[in-house]
Structure formats: C-alpha cells, structure tokens
Write an enzyme that holds these catalytic residues in place. Structure first.
Site, PDB file in Angstrom:
ATOM      1  N   ASP A  37      27.610  91.670  38.974  1.00  0.00           N
ATOM      2  CA  ASP A  37      26.391  92.060  39.673  1.00  0.00           C
ATOM      3  C   ASP A  37      25.872  90.812  40.408  1.00  0.00           C
ATOM      4  O   ASP A  37      25.671  89.768  39.770  1.00  0.00           O
ATOM      5  CB  ASP A  37      25.366  92.540  38.625  1.00  0.00           C
ATOM      6  CG  ASP A  37      24.038  92.944  39.240  1.00  0.00           C
ATOM      7  OD1 ASP A  37      23.848  92.736  40.465  1.00  0.00           O
ATOM      8  OD2 ASP A  37      23.191  93.459  38.485  1.00  0.00           O
ATOM      9  N   GLU A  89      33.194  62.221  40.130  1.00  0.00           N
ATOM     10  CA  GLU A  89      34.153  62.753  39.170  1.00  0.00           C
ATOM     11  C   GLU A  89      35.252  63.509  39.916  1.00  0.00           C
ATOM     12  O   GLU A  89      35.955  64.335  39.358  1.00  0.00           O
ATOM     13  CB  GLU A  89      33.494  63.587  38.076  1.00  0.00           C
ATOM     14  CG  GLU A  89      32.617  64.721  38.511  1.00  0.00           C
ATOM     15  CD  GLU A  89      32.010  65.455  37.318  1.00  0.00           C
ATOM     16  OE1 GLU A  89      32.770  65.978  36.508  1.00  0.00           O
ATOM     17  OE2 GLU A  89      30.766  65.504  37.230  1.00  0.00           O
ATOM     18  N   CYS A 121      28.635  63.781  35.880  1.00  0.00           N
ATOM     19  CA  CYS A 121      27.599  63.857  36.925  1.00  0.00           C
ATOM     20  C   CYS A 121      26.628  62.673  36.887  1.00  0.00           C
ATOM     21  O   CYS A 121      25.748  62.563  37.733  1.00  0.00           O
ATOM     22  CB  CYS A 121      26.824  65.162  36.790  1.00  0.00           C
ATOM     23  SG  CYS A 121      27.871  66.596  36.709  1.00  0.00           S
ATOM     24  N   THR A 164      28.518  78.494  40.555  1.00  0.00           N
ATOM     25  CA  THR A 164      27.691  77.274  40.631  1.00  0.00           C
ATOM     26  C   THR A 164      28.336  76.193  41.488  1.00  0.00           C
ATOM     27  O   THR A 164      27.774  75.113  41.657  1.00  0.00           O
ATOM     28  CB  THR A 164      27.416  76.700  39.216  1.00  0.00           C
ATOM     29  OG1 THR A 164      28.632  76.114  38.694  1.00  0.00           O
ATOM     30  CG2 THR A 164      26.936  77.759  38.244  1.00  0.00           C
ATOM     31  N   SER A 212      27.387  72.940  26.689  1.00  0.00           N
ATOM     32  CA  SER A 212      26.897  72.095  27.787  1.00  0.00           C
ATOM     33  C   SER A 212      25.407  72.336  28.040  1.00  0.00           C
ATOM     34  O   SER A 212      24.665  71.401  28.344  1.00  0.00           O
ATOM     35  CB  SER A 212      27.716  72.309  29.064  1.00  0.00           C
ATOM     36  OG  SER A 212      27.385  73.516  29.715  1.00  0.00           O
ATOM     37  N   HIS A 246      19.122  66.688  37.460  1.00  0.00           N
ATOM     38  CA  HIS A 246      20.487  67.048  37.842  1.00  0.00           C
ATOM     39  C   HIS A 246      20.525  68.583  37.867  1.00  0.00           C
ATOM     40  O   HIS A 246      20.011  69.221  36.941  1.00  0.00           O
ATOM     41  CB  HIS A 246      21.491  66.489  36.834  1.00  0.00           C
ATOM     42  CG  HIS A 246      22.835  67.130  36.946  1.00  0.00           C
ATOM     43  ND1 HIS A 246      23.517  67.209  38.139  1.00  0.00           N
ATOM     44  CD2 HIS A 246      23.612  67.758  36.030  1.00  0.00           C
ATOM     45  CE1 HIS A 246      24.656  67.835  37.948  1.00  0.00           C
ATOM     46  NE2 HIS A 246      24.745  68.189  36.669  1.00  0.00           N
ATOM     47  N   LYS A 255      15.565  76.061  32.235  1.00  0.00           N
ATOM     48  CA  LYS A 255      15.695  76.069  30.771  1.00  0.00           C
ATOM     49  C   LYS A 255      15.312  74.701  30.181  1.00  0.00           C
ATOM     50  O   LYS A 255      14.719  74.622  29.107  1.00  0.00           O
ATOM     51  CB  LYS A 255      17.135  76.421  30.366  1.00  0.00           C
ATOM     52  CG  LYS A 255      17.474  77.898  30.528  1.00  0.00           C
ATOM     53  CD  LYS A 255      18.964  78.102  30.288  1.00  0.00           C
ATOM     54  CE  LYS A 255      19.402  79.516  30.609  1.00  0.00           C
ATOM     55  NZ  LYS A 255      19.197  80.454  29.540  1.00  0.00           N
ATOM     56  N   ASN A 291      26.241  73.032  43.092  1.00  0.00           N
ATOM     57  CA  ASN A 291      26.386  71.810  42.296  1.00  0.00           C
ATOM     58  C   ASN A 291      27.239  70.796  43.048  1.00  0.00           C
ATOM     59  O   ASN A 291      28.321  71.132  43.548  1.00  0.00           O
ATOM     60  CB  ASN A 291      27.040  72.148  40.947  1.00  0.00           C
ATOM     61  CG  ASN A 291      26.909  71.033  39.928  1.00  0.00           C
ATOM     62  OD1 ASN A 291      26.407  69.957  40.235  1.00  0.00           O
ATOM     63  ND2 ASN A 291      27.344  71.294  38.704  1.00  0.00           N
ATOM     64  N   SER A 321      28.090  65.054  31.583  1.00  0.00           N
ATOM     65  CA  SER A 321      28.726  65.599  30.387  1.00  0.00           C
ATOM     66  C   SER A 321      29.519  64.515  29.672  1.00  0.00           C
ATOM     67  O   SER A 321      29.962  63.533  30.257  1.00  0.00           O
ATOM     68  CB  SER A 321      29.632  66.767  30.766  1.00  0.00           C
ATOM     69  OG  SER A 321      28.847  67.841  31.204  1.00  0.00           O
TER      70      SER A 321
HETATM   71  N1  CAA Z   1      20.975  90.422  36.577  1.00  0.00           N
HETATM   72  C1  CAA Z   1      20.199  89.362  36.292  1.00  0.00           C
HETATM   73  N2  CAA Z   1      20.542  88.404  35.380  1.00  0.00           N
HETATM   74  C2  CAA Z   1      21.710  88.532  34.744  1.00  0.00           C
HETATM   75  C3  CAA Z   1      22.569  89.633  34.988  1.00  0.00           C
HETATM   76  C4  CAA Z   1      22.159  90.609  35.940  1.00  0.00           C
HETATM   77  N3  CAA Z   1      22.916  91.660  36.243  1.00  0.00           N
HETATM   78  N4  CAA Z   1      23.660  89.504  34.220  1.00  0.00           N
HETATM   79  C5  CAA Z   1      23.488  88.351  33.505  1.00  0.00           C
HETATM   80  N5  CAA Z   1      22.321  87.783  33.831  1.00  0.00           N
HETATM   81  C6  CAA Z   1      21.762  86.544  33.326  1.00  0.00           C
HETATM   82  C7  CAA Z   1      21.964  86.326  31.840  1.00  0.00           C
HETATM   83  O1  CAA Z   1      21.005  87.027  31.079  1.00  0.00           O
HETATM   84  C8  CAA Z   1      21.799  84.824  31.753  1.00  0.00           C
HETATM   85  O2  CAA Z   1      20.436  84.478  31.816  1.00  0.00           O
HETATM   86  P1  CAA Z   1      19.756  83.674  30.599  1.00  0.00           P
HETATM   87  O3  CAA Z   1      20.593  82.461  30.401  1.00  0.00           O
HETATM   88  O4  CAA Z   1      18.398  83.393  31.087  1.00  0.00           O
HETATM   89  O5  CAA Z   1      19.821  84.603  29.434  1.00  0.00           O
HETATM   90  C9  CAA Z   1      22.408  84.327  33.065  1.00  0.00           C
HETATM   91  O6  CAA Z   1      22.463  85.460  33.916  1.00  0.00           O
HETATM   92  C10 CAA Z   1      23.801  83.751  32.926  1.00  0.00           C
HETATM   93  O7  CAA Z   1      24.567  84.677  32.224  1.00  0.00           O
HETATM   94  P2  CAA Z   1      25.663  84.191  31.184  1.00  0.00           P
HETATM   95  O8  CAA Z   1      25.046  83.259  30.207  1.00  0.00           O
HETATM   96  O9  CAA Z   1      26.380  85.379  30.681  1.00  0.00           O
HETATM   97  O10 CAA Z   1      26.586  83.363  32.173  1.00  0.00           O
HETATM   98  P3  CAA Z   1      28.069  82.910  32.029  1.00  0.00           P
HETATM   99  O11 CAA Z   1      28.448  82.779  30.609  1.00  0.00           O
HETATM  100  O12 CAA Z   1      28.894  83.790  32.880  1.00  0.00           O
HETATM  101  O13 CAA Z   1      28.051  81.447  32.729  1.00  0.00           O
HETATM  102  C11 CAA Z   1      27.443  79.122  32.525  1.00  0.00           C
HETATM  103  C12 CAA Z   1      26.969  80.576  32.600  1.00  0.00           C
HETATM  104  C13 CAA Z   1      27.943  78.821  31.149  1.00  0.00           C
HETATM  105  C14 CAA Z   1      26.317  78.211  32.711  1.00  0.00           C
HETATM  106  C15 CAA Z   1      28.467  78.842  33.624  1.00  0.00           C
HETATM  107  O14 CAA Z   1      27.801  78.819  34.837  1.00  0.00           O
HETATM  108  C16 CAA Z   1      29.220  77.549  33.421  1.00  0.00           C
HETATM  109  O15 CAA Z   1      30.129  77.469  32.622  1.00  0.00           O
HETATM  110  N6  CAA Z   1      28.827  76.527  34.197  1.00  0.00           N
HETATM  111  C17 CAA Z   1      29.493  75.249  34.148  1.00  0.00           C
HETATM  112  C18 CAA Z   1      28.865  74.385  33.100  1.00  0.00           C
HETATM  113  C19 CAA Z   1      27.467  74.011  33.462  1.00  0.00           C
HETATM  114  O16 CAA Z   1      27.061  74.093  34.586  1.00  0.00           O
HETATM  115  N7  CAA Z   1      26.728  73.538  32.438  1.00  0.00           N
HETATM  116  C20 CAA Z   1      25.401  73.009  32.660  1.00  0.00           C
HETATM  117  C21 CAA Z   1      25.103  71.785  31.827  1.00  0.00           C
HETATM  118  S1  CAA Z   1      26.460  70.613  31.899  1.00  0.00           S
HETATM  119  C22 CAA Z   1      26.207  69.730  33.326  1.00  0.00           C
HETATM  120  O17 CAA Z   1      25.110  69.596  33.755  1.00  0.00           O
HETATM  121  C23 CAA Z   1      27.364  69.095  33.997  1.00  0.00           C
HETATM  122  C24 CAA Z   1      27.630  69.869  35.225  1.00  0.00           C
HETATM  123  O18 CAA Z   1      27.046  69.664  36.262  1.00  0.00           O
HETATM  124  C25 CAA Z   1      28.685  70.906  35.162  1.00  0.00           C
END
Ligand code: CAA
Length: 392
Positions: A37, A89, A121, A164, A212, A246, A255, A291, A321
């Site tokens: 979605d 990186e 990062c 992202t 993460s 970041h 968050k 990102n 990270s």
């Molecule tokens: N409509 C509206 N919202 C929806 C939805 C819909 N149809 N379906 C899902 N959502 C919401 C979920 O409820 C969730 O919100 P909340 O967290 O507020 O509950 C949000 O969308 C994300 O959903 P998921 O948690 O299911 O997402 P995911 O598991 O598919 O992926 C992630 C999320 C883990 C962050 C992924 O983007 C990822 O792996 N990113 C890379 C790691 C990252 O960025 N980590 C951040 C910290 S580490 C860092 O900072 C280093 C860096 O730069 C990478």
C-alpha cells in the site's frame, strides 16, 4: 612557528555545497512493484521521493560536485586546504580512500592530509569533528579543511529498506565560522551492535530493522540526556532554533523525538509541538532525496541553517550503525541568513529526471550484472549535463 600561528583560530563551517544525483522516483511508484500500500511508504515511513543515480554515476561524482560547490563558495585559495576528509559507506575500494578520487578530480595534492572515514552514517560527522578539532588544536596553523559526506543508499530490490533509499552529498569547508561555529563540546554514545552492516563483497547491507530502530532511539535518548544534564530540558530546548537528526526515513526521527520527549516527561501534545516546530521543518530536503547515509544529517543541518539570524543555535544528532552516535551543537554565523547553498538543491531538483516503476526496474536490473544504457531508463544523455562520467 609563532605563538599566533598555534592560537585557537575561529573555527566552524565557512561554506556548504550540496549535490543530489540526476534521477528520482516517488515512493508511490515503488509500492505497486512490491505489492505494498503506498500509504505504508508515505505515512507509515514518512518517505516521499528517492534520489537515484543513473548508470556510471556514483559516489565519486556526488562527492566531487558537492566539494566543487563548497570550495567555489568559500572563495579561499585551495593551497590553504590542508585536510581532505571524506565520510562514506559507499567505498569504491577497500584500500584507496574515496578522498583520493575527489582530490584527483579537484586537483588537490601536496601538503594535504587526505583520507576516508568509515562508521556507517556517522562517518561524515566524524570527519567534520576531526577537521574542527584539528583546527582548534592549533595543529592546522590556520589551514582549512574540506569535509565531504557522500553516499548512495541502495537496498536489495524487495528489501523493507528499499522505499527509504536515496543518495546525496554535502561538502563543507572548515575554516572561519561564516556559516556556523561548532561547539568544541559534543555528546557521544556508542555500543557494539549488529543492527546494519555490509560484509566485504556484499553489494547490499544486511539489516536487523527492529534492532536498528531500538539502537537509534537509545543513542538519541542518551545523547540528549547528556546535553541536558542537570538543567531543565525545556530551558535547553528553548535555546535551540532547530533540532536536526540523521534521517534514515522521517518516521524514524519522529520515533526518536517521542522517546526523547517521554524521557523528559513531556506529554503527547508537547512532543507533537516540539516535532512540528523544531524537527519536521528541517527534513524538507531529506523527504525529497531519501536516505543519503553520511550526508543525511548534514542535508538537514544545511536546511536548518538557511535563513537563521546570527547566533541562533542548532542541535545535530548523528547516528551510525554498529553503533556510534554524537550530538553536536552549532551556532549560525553571518552567512546563514542568505543560505546561498539552497540554490544547489533547487538546481538539482529542477534538473533531475523522474523515473516511473518500469524505468526503475530496468535501472535495478544492472545490479544483476545486466548492462543498462542510460537511454534505456529514459535518461536523455544527449541533453544531460552530467553525461557518462565514470567513477573509476
Ligand atoms: N498505511 C499506513 N501505515 C502503514 C501501512 C499502511 N497501509 N502499512 C504499514 N504501515 C506502517 C506501520 O504501522 C509502521 O508504522 P509504525 O512503525 O509507526 O508502527 C510503518 O508503516 C512501517 O511498517 P513496518 O514496521 O512493517 O515496516 P518494515 O518492516 O517493512 O520496514 C524498516 C521498516 C525496518 C525501518 C525498514 O525501512 C528498514 O529496514 N530500513 C533500513 C534500516 C533503517 O533505516 N533503520 C533505521 C535506524 S539505523 C540507521 O539510522 C542507519 C541507516 O541510515 C540505515
């Protein structure tokens, strides 16, 4: 060496140059490709548009162009640049530093300490701190440093991190604090974790997404706790014109603000106000580029500094990270109000070409070893001002 030469020189960001790559795609184009979605990407993660690189355009081009812009704006003699530190990186070699590619293209050589900094990062921030501390120590003898944070953030197609994605570069000349001074005191926090890593030889990062997020929030809480110390948190926050983070994706920042606010005992309404007033506005450019790892925080800081009167304070929370984090404090200088570096983003956004889902799929096919020509993904190389530059 005279005493005057070793005295602490005024130190900070003298100029900023930014660069985004020539392609983009709204995350709403990605969602149907991945059976998601679009609201998950836009509302759930807070993402809007990804910056993307065409074939044969990469971190070297990004870093070099940002550096060129920062140097031109600085206006100083490049003979005065005694340090070139590139945080990334997206290394192009396990030994030769990315700074060597940048130096080659800029014609920087001689009495220059040139190196690459890696800490996910956080690498760009470390490069900036080292440059500032080098000057503040007196060792620089009034030489300037060129600091670059540049990355191409790509995940494996289908990875949860894919929406992202992004790319970009920020370069800063560290010299007189015309844009912003940097407080010598900062607030660091690190813990060894495997939250996001890329083993040697792997094209894409491995991510423990949930871990993460926890690590990032824990680091933010500890850094802000150290900043506030025994003072009233409201008093400390009231001194800040903007709070930059970041930005892996905007919802992540939200968050972290929730966690910091809750730690200080704020209610939901106060946290919402804090986010809306001092945090969310700094991510305007991040939402348009996605990102950019080391560059993400500094894209946000560049946005926050633009338009500030002299003496306004900005907090900058860096996270890498692995993990390491640091909260820096900056104070705007005389050239912040004009915010001339905003023109870089405006120009790049105007010039970039938008891909649809089909073109994106063709672009990513090159990751599987297929050769893709720029024309095949809809990039008009004849009119592109970037042409076909090679990273190597
Ligand atoms: N409509 C509206 N919202 C929806 C939805 C819909 N149809 N379906 C899902 N959502 C919401 C979920 O409820 C969730 O919100 P909340 O967290 O507020 O509950 C949000 O969308 C994300 O959903 P998921 O948690 O299911 O997402 P995911 O598991 O598919 O992926 C992630 C999320 C883990 C962050 C992924 O983007 C990822 O792996 N990113 C890379 C790691 C990252 O960025 N980590 C951040 C910290 S580490 C860092 O900072 C280093 C860096 O730069 C990478």
């Amino acid at each position: 060496m005279s005493t005057a030469a070793t005295a602490t020189p005024p130190t900070g960001i003298a100029s900023i140059g930014l660069h985004l790559p020539p392609l983009s795609m709204p995350v709403t184009e990605l969602a149907p490709l991945r059976g998601q979605d679009p609201m998950k990407y836009t509302h759930g993660l807070g993402c809007e548009t990804m910056s993307l690189c065409p074939p044969d355009y990469g971190v070297v081009e990004l870093a070099t162009e940002a550096a060129r812009r920062a140097i031109a704006r600085w206006g100083g003699d490049t003979e005065r640049i005694g340090m070139l530190a590139v945080g990334t990186e997206t290394a192009v070699d396990m030994s030769r530093p990315l700074s060597a590619w940048v130096a080659d293209r800029l014609g920087l050589k001689g009495a220059v300490r040139s190196y690459e900094v890696k800490h996910a990062c956080y690498g760009g921030t470390l490069a900036l701190r080292q440059a500032a501390e080098w000057r503040l120590s007196g060792a620089a003898q009034d030489q300037a440093a060129l600091v670059v944070a540049a990355d191409v953030a790509l995940y494996e197609p289908g990875d949860p991190g894919e929406p992202t994605q992004g790319a970009g570069a920020v370069a800063m000349v560290i010299d007189e604090p015309r844009v912003a001074s940097i407080d010598p005191v900062s607030y660091a926090w690190s813990e060894p974790e495997f939250d996001f890593w890329r083993p040697i030889g792997d094209s894409y990062p491995s991510v423990d997404g949930a871990l993460s997020l926890d690590c990032y929030k824990r680091a933010a809480e500890n850094c802000f706790k150290a900043l506030v110390g025994k003072r009233n948190p409201e008093e400390v926050l009231s001194e800040l014109a903007a709070i930059c983070f970041h930005v892996p994706f905007p919802k992540m920042v939200r968050k972290a603000v929730d966690q910091i606010g809750e730690f200080f005992g704020f209610g939901a309404e106060r946290i919402e106000q804090l986010y809306a007033d001092k945090v969310s506005p700094t991510m305007v450019w991040n939402r348009l580029c996605g990102n950019a790892y080391t560059a993400s925080l500094w894209i946000s800081v560049a946005n926050a500094l633009e338009g500030l009167a002299v003496g306004q304070r900005v907090a900058a929370f860096s996270y890498g990270s692995g993990f390491g984090a640091e909260l820096l404090m900056l104070e705007s200088g005389t050239e912040a109000s004009a915010g001339i570096w905003a023109k870089d983003i405006e120009a790049d956004l105007t010039a970039r070409e938008q891909l649809d889902g089909a073109a994106y799929t063709r672009l990513r096919a090159q990751d599987d070893g297929k050769t893709i020509l720029a024309e095949e993904i809809g990039l008009d190389v004849a009119t592109s001002r970037f042409g076909k530059a090679s990273s190597r």
